[in-house]
Design an enzyme around this catalytic site. Sequence first.
Site, PDB file in Angstrom:
ATOM      1  N   ASP A  35       1.248  -0.697   0.217  1.00 42.97           N
ATOM      2  CA  ASP A  35       0.079  -0.151   0.296  1.00 42.97           C
ATOM      3  C   ASP A  35       0.428   1.548   0.236  1.00 42.97           C
ATOM      4  OD1 ASP A  35      -2.866   0.726   0.340  1.00 42.97           O
ATOM      5  OD2 ASP A  35      -1.700   2.639   2.172  1.00 42.97           O
ATOM      6  N   LYS A  87      -1.520   6.149  -5.106  1.00 41.30           N
ATOM      7  CA  LYS A  87      -2.534   7.150  -4.567  1.00 41.30           C
ATOM      8  C   LYS A  87      -2.330   8.355  -4.892  1.00 41.30           C
ATOM      9  CE  LYS A  87      -3.558   4.632  -0.401  1.00 41.30           C
ATOM     10  NZ  LYS A  87      -2.453   4.419   0.508  1.00 41.30           N
ATOM     11  N   HIS A 143      -7.080   9.767  -2.755  1.00 38.10           N
ATOM     12  CA  HIS A 143      -6.478  10.324  -1.541  1.00 38.10           C
ATOM     13  C   HIS A 143      -7.060  10.911  -0.266  1.00 38.10           C
ATOM     14  CE1 HIS A 143      -2.154   9.217   0.255  1.00 38.10           C
ATOM     15  NE2 HIS A 143      -3.134   8.781   1.614  1.00 38.10           N
ATOM     16  N   TYR A 175       3.667   9.315   0.430  1.00 38.59           N
ATOM     17  CA  TYR A 175       4.669   8.945   1.761  1.00 38.59           C
ATOM     18  C   TYR A 175       6.355   9.196   1.168  1.00 38.59           C
ATOM     19  CZ  TYR A 175       0.839   6.197   3.120  1.00 38.59           C
ATOM     20  OH  TYR A 175      -1.469   6.040   2.565  1.00 38.59           O
TER      21      TYR A 175
HETATM   22  P1  NAP Z   1      -0.642   0.513  11.646  1.00 33.75           P
HETATM   23  O1  NAP Z   1       0.010  -0.373  10.537  1.00 33.75           O
HETATM   24  O2  NAP Z   1      -2.294   0.464  12.870  1.00 33.75           O
HETATM   25  O3  NAP Z   1       0.099   0.490  13.001  1.00 33.75           O
HETATM   26  C1  NAP Z   1       1.049   1.735  12.841  1.00 33.75           C
HETATM   27  C2  NAP Z   1       2.260   1.354  14.116  1.00 33.75           C
HETATM   28  O4  NAP Z   1       1.853   0.008  14.861  1.00 33.75           O
HETATM   29  C3  NAP Z   1       3.608   1.696  13.971  1.00 33.75           C
HETATM   30  O5  NAP Z   1       4.125   2.233  15.147  1.00 33.75           O
HETATM   31  C4  NAP Z   1       4.515  -0.034  14.350  1.00 33.75           C
HETATM   32  O6  NAP Z   1       5.299   0.393  14.840  1.00 33.75           O
HETATM   33  C5  NAP Z   1       3.756  -0.529  15.380  1.00 33.75           C
HETATM   34  N1  NAP Z   1       3.140  -2.162  14.829  1.00 33.75           N
HETATM   35  C6  NAP Z   1       3.125  -2.645  13.606  1.00 33.75           C
HETATM   36  N2  NAP Z   1       3.024  -3.635  13.948  1.00 33.75           N
HETATM   37  C7  NAP Z   1       2.927  -4.108  15.648  1.00 33.75           C
HETATM   38  C8  NAP Z   1       2.294  -5.177  16.030  1.00 33.75           C
HETATM   39  N3  NAP Z   1       2.529  -6.091  15.602  1.00 33.75           N
HETATM   40  N4  NAP Z   1       3.112  -4.446  17.769  1.00 33.75           N
HETATM   41  C9  NAP Z   1       2.535  -3.785  17.815  1.00 33.75           C
HETATM   42  N5  NAP Z   1       3.277  -2.521  17.143  1.00 33.75           N
HETATM   43  C10 NAP Z   1       2.645  -2.653  15.544  1.00 33.75           C
HETATM   44  O7  NAP Z   1      -0.881   1.757  11.076  1.00 33.75           O
HETATM   45  P2  NAP Z   1      -0.857   3.000   9.636  1.00 33.75           P
HETATM   46  O8  NAP Z   1       0.510   2.970   9.341  1.00 33.75           O
HETATM   47  O9  NAP Z   1      -1.109   4.268   9.756  1.00 33.75           O
HETATM   48  O10 NAP Z   1      -1.734   2.337   8.679  1.00 33.75           O
HETATM   49  C11 NAP Z   1      -1.161   0.826   7.826  1.00 33.75           C
HETATM   50  C12 NAP Z   1      -1.158   1.761   6.517  1.00 33.75           C
HETATM   51  O11 NAP Z   1      -2.322   2.258   5.841  1.00 33.75           O
HETATM   52  C13 NAP Z   1      -0.420   3.060   6.271  1.00 33.75           C
HETATM   53  O12 NAP Z   1       1.343   2.167   6.463  1.00 33.75           O
HETATM   54  C14 NAP Z   1      -0.628   3.268   4.892  1.00 33.75           C
HETATM   55  O13 NAP Z   1      -0.356   2.228   4.300  1.00 33.75           O
HETATM   56  C15 NAP Z   1      -2.337   3.099   4.859  1.00 33.75           C
HETATM   57  N6  NAP Z   1      -3.101   4.580   5.436  1.00 33.75           N
HETATM   58  C16 NAP Z   1      -3.591   5.438   4.789  1.00 33.75           C
HETATM   59  C17 NAP Z   1      -4.178   6.670   5.099  1.00 33.75           C
HETATM   60  C18 NAP Z   1      -5.180   6.866   3.906  1.00 33.75           C
HETATM   61  O14 NAP Z   1      -5.355   7.936   3.959  1.00 33.75           O
HETATM   62  N7  NAP Z   1      -5.507   6.391   2.832  1.00 33.75           N
HETATM   63  C19 NAP Z   1      -4.164   6.746   5.647  1.00 33.75           C
HETATM   64  C20 NAP Z   1      -2.879   6.545   7.097  1.00 33.75           C
HETATM   65  C21 NAP Z   1      -2.645   5.574   6.637  1.00 33.75           C
HETATM   66  P3  NAP Z   1       6.634  -0.257  13.691  1.00 33.75           P
HETATM   67  O15 NAP Z   1       6.816   0.355  12.627  1.00 33.75           O
HETATM   68  O16 NAP Z   1       8.277  -0.159  14.910  1.00 33.75           O
HETATM   69  O17 NAP Z   1       6.621  -1.454  14.443  1.00 33.75           O
END
Ligand code: NAP
Length: 319
Positions: A37, A71, A104, A42
Site C-alpha cells: 500500500d 494514491k 487519497h 509517503y
Molecule cells: P498501523 O499499521 O495500524 O500501525 C503502525 C504502527 O504500529 C507503527 O507504529 C508500528 O511500529 C506499530 N506496529 C506494527 N505492527 C505491530 C505489532 N505487531 N505490535 C505492535 N506494534 C506494531 O497504522 P498506519 O501505518 O497508520 O496504517 C497502515 C497503512 O495504511 C499505512 O502504512 C498506509 O499504507 C495506510 N494509510 C492510508 C491512509 C489514507 O488516507 N488512505 C491513512 C493512513 C494510513 P513499528 O514500525 O515500529 O513496528
Amino acid sequence: MPRLNMPRIGFGLWKIPREHTAASVVEAVRAGYRHFDSAADYANEAETGEGLAQAMAEGLASRDDLWVTSKLWNTFHAAEHVEEACRKSLADLQLDYLDLYLIHFPIALEYVAPETRYPPEWLHDPDAAEPVMKPARVPLHETWKAMEALVEKGLVKQIGVCNYNSALLHDLMTYATVKPAMLQIEAHPYLTQDNLIRCAQGYGMDVTAFSPLGAQSYFELDMAAEGESLLGTAPVMVAAQAHGKTPAQVLLRWGVQRGTAVIPKTTKPERMRENLAIDDFELSAVEMAAISSLNQNRRFNDPGVFAEAAFNTFHPIYD
Ligand code: NAP
C-alpha cells in the site's frame, strides 16, 4: 464478501523512512507479503520501487504475484494532472501498471509542479511566514472521470477512493462509469465504521482498513494520547490469551474476519511476520462482538484536526 483478488493483508508504507524502505520492501516480500500500500505522499515510492525490483530480480515474487496500490495526491485532482501524477508514481515504482489507484483524500489542493516540490504535501507555500493549504476549485467528479481514463489506458487495473463518507459514495455512484472497486478508510475497534462499510459493500466495493492497529501509528505524531492504545484493552487481551496470539494479531484478525482487508505498517522484520500470521485461528462470534463493542467513533486521522494544528488551515471533511 471480498470481491477483488487482492491479498487481505497488505504492507503499509506510510512513515517507513526513505532510507529503510527498499530493504523493508524486500524483507516484506521475503516474509510473504504480496500486497503493498503505497502513495505519492509517503515520499518513499522510488525506494519502494527499488525494493520491489530487487525482490523480483531475486526471484522472490513476479509482477503477477504482486498487488500494488498507489494514491493520487490532493494537488493533482484537476483533470489535466491526474495522468501526470499516475505516471510519476508508476515511474517511481518501476511498474507499467498499478493494481489499484485511489483518490487519497476528497480534498483538492492547488497544483504544485513536480519540479517545484515532490511530493507536494499539504502546504502550498511552505517557505512563507505563515504557510497554509490552498484549496482548489476542482469537483470530485472531474477527478473521477480522469481516474476512469487511466483504466481505459491500461495504466491501472482498478480505481477507488479513500476517506470518503457515505454521502460522497452515493454521489460518486451517480456518475461513475467505471465503478469504484475500493474504499480505503481508517477502521479499528475504536472506529468501527459499520454504516460506511455496509454502504460501500452494498455498492459492490471492497473495503480496506487503514491504521488497523488504531492509536499505534499516531503516538509518534502526537495525534493519540497515552492510554488510547487498543493493544491492552480487555477484549483484545482475552482473545489474545485464548488463542495464543498477540494483541496486534487479534486486531488484524478482527479486521479481516469482518470482511475488510488490513494493511499494517512496520519497520521490524519480526512484526512483519507476526502481522501476516493470522490465518491459523478464528475469533468466535462472542469475541468479535466484544472487540467491536470497544467502538467510540475515535478517529485518529482527521484532516479537520491535523490540518489546523499542523498546516494553519481549518478544512474539515468529517462532521
Ligand atoms: P498501523 O499499521 O495500524 O500501525 C503502525 C504502527 O504500529 C507503527 O507504529 C508500528 O511500529 C506499530 N506496529 C506494527 N505492527 C505491530 C505489532 N505487531 N505490535 C505492535 N506494534 C506494531 O497504522 P498506519 O501505518 O497508520 O496504517 C497502515 C497503512 O495504511 C499505512 O502504512 C498506509 O499504507 C495506510 N494509510 C492510508 C491512509 C489514507 O488516507 N488512505 C491513512 C493512513 C494510513 P513499528 O514500525 O515500529 O513496528
